[in-house]
Scaffold this motif. Structure first.
Motif, PDB file in Angstrom:
ATOM      1  N   MET A   1       0.811  -1.216   0.000  1.00 33.80           N
ATOM      2  CA  MET A   1       0.000   0.000   0.000  1.00 33.80           C
ATOM      3  C   MET A   1       0.847   1.269   0.000  1.00 33.80           C
ATOM      4  N   GLY A   2       2.169   1.118   0.095  1.00 31.17           N
ATOM      5  CA  GLY A   2       3.055   2.278   0.062  1.00 31.17           C
ATOM      6  C   GLY A   2       3.272   2.951   1.404  1.00 31.17           C
ATOM      7  N   HIS A   3       2.819   2.343   2.486  1.00 26.13           N
ATOM      8  CA  HIS A   3       3.013   2.942   3.813  1.00 26.13           C
ATOM      9  C   HIS A   3       4.383   2.627   4.403  1.00 26.13           C
ATOM     10  N   PHE A   4       4.857   1.388   4.242  1.00 28.91           N
ATOM     11  CA  PHE A   4       6.131   1.017   4.850  1.00 28.91           C
ATOM     12  C   PHE A   4       7.272   1.295   3.899  1.00 28.91           C
ATOM     13  N   ILE A   5       8.343   1.832   4.434  1.00 30.01           N
ATOM     14  CA  ILE A   5       9.525   2.225   3.674  1.00 30.01           C
ATOM     15  C   ILE A   5      10.659   1.229   3.885  1.00 30.01           C
ATOM     16  N   ALA A   6      10.876   0.799   5.119  1.00 30.13           N
ATOM     17  CA  ALA A   6      11.949  -0.136   5.448  1.00 30.13           C
ATOM     18  C   ALA A   6      11.601  -0.838   6.751  1.00 30.13           C
ATOM     19  N   SER A   7      12.136  -2.044   6.922  1.00 31.07           N
ATOM     20  CA  SER A   7      11.942  -2.767   8.178  1.00 31.07           C
ATOM     21  C   SER A   7      13.080  -3.748   8.391  1.00 31.07           C
ATOM     22  N   GLY A   8      13.289  -4.148   9.625  1.00 30.59           N
ATOM     23  CA  GLY A   8      14.329  -5.122   9.916  1.00 30.59           C
ATOM     24  C   GLY A   8      14.525  -5.311  11.406  1.00 30.59           C
ATOM     25  N   ARG A   9      15.339  -6.328  11.717  1.00 30.49           N
ATOM     26  CA  ARG A   9      15.648  -6.671  13.108  1.00 30.49           C
ATOM     27  C   ARG A   9      16.889  -5.928  13.577  1.00 30.49           C
ATOM     28  N   GLN A  10      16.959  -5.746  14.875  1.00 28.00           N
ATOM     29  CA  GLN A  10      18.197  -5.279  15.481  1.00 28.00           C
ATOM     30  C   GLN A  10      19.138  -6.476  15.582  1.00 28.00           C
ATOM     31  N   VAL A  11      20.436  -6.197  15.621  1.00 32.29           N
ATOM     32  CA  VAL A  11      21.436  -7.245  15.804  1.00 32.29           C
ATOM     33  C   VAL A  11      22.258  -6.862  17.025  1.00 32.29           C
ATOM     34  N   PRO A  12      22.222  -7.690  18.101  1.00 32.53           N
ATOM     35  CA  PRO A  12      21.527  -8.968  18.223  1.00 32.53           C
ATOM     36  C   PRO A  12      20.017  -8.769  18.271  1.00 32.53           C
ATOM     37  N   ARG A  13      19.294  -9.858  18.182  1.00 37.69           N
ATOM     38  CA  ARG A  13      17.840  -9.800  18.069  1.00 37.69           C
ATOM     39  C   ARG A  13      17.187  -9.408  19.396  1.00 37.69           C
TER      40      ARG A  13
END
Length: 118
Positions: free
Chosen positions: A56-68
């Protein structure tokens, strides 16, 4: 850092979501209320939720922190209420796997090219 105790194990887990609205950014900090094993049960639904909002164009980027210990999402929304409505559709929210803290942030400086996202 956030901690939760389950039996003899202690978990340190937080997720950070950043939600952009106009020229403001809302930081949504998620803190797991459940063990990683319980979080994993809802991960496929959470990933589908992410994909829906990418489409839908709302999210630009996503991901986990390291460490999780958490993660982050960049999202576009028209208002704080709209951003909260998007957040409330996250299966982690629906199933009370995580609690959320909302922090408003007004960027005054950012990298060249990033202006298309705010």
């Amino acid at each position: 850092m956030c901690s939760c105790t389950f039996g003899k194990s202690k978990f340190y887990v937080c997720i950070l979501l950043i939600i952009s609205t106009g020229n403001a950014i809302f930081v949504f900090k998620l803190t797991y209320l459940q063990s990683i094993e319980e979080v994993e049960k809802y991960l496929p639904a959470h990933l589908a939720y992410l994909q829906e909002y990418y489409n839908m164009g709302h999210f630009i980027a996503s991901g986990r922190q390291v460490p999780r210990v958490g993660g982050g999402i960049l999202c576009r929304a028209s208002s704080k209420a709209a951003a909260e409505a998007i957040l409330q559709e996250d299966p982690f929210y629906i199933h009370q796997v995580a609690e959320y803290e909302v922090i408003e942030f007004a960027p005054s400086k950012y990298a060249n090219g990033f202006e298309v996202f705010i």
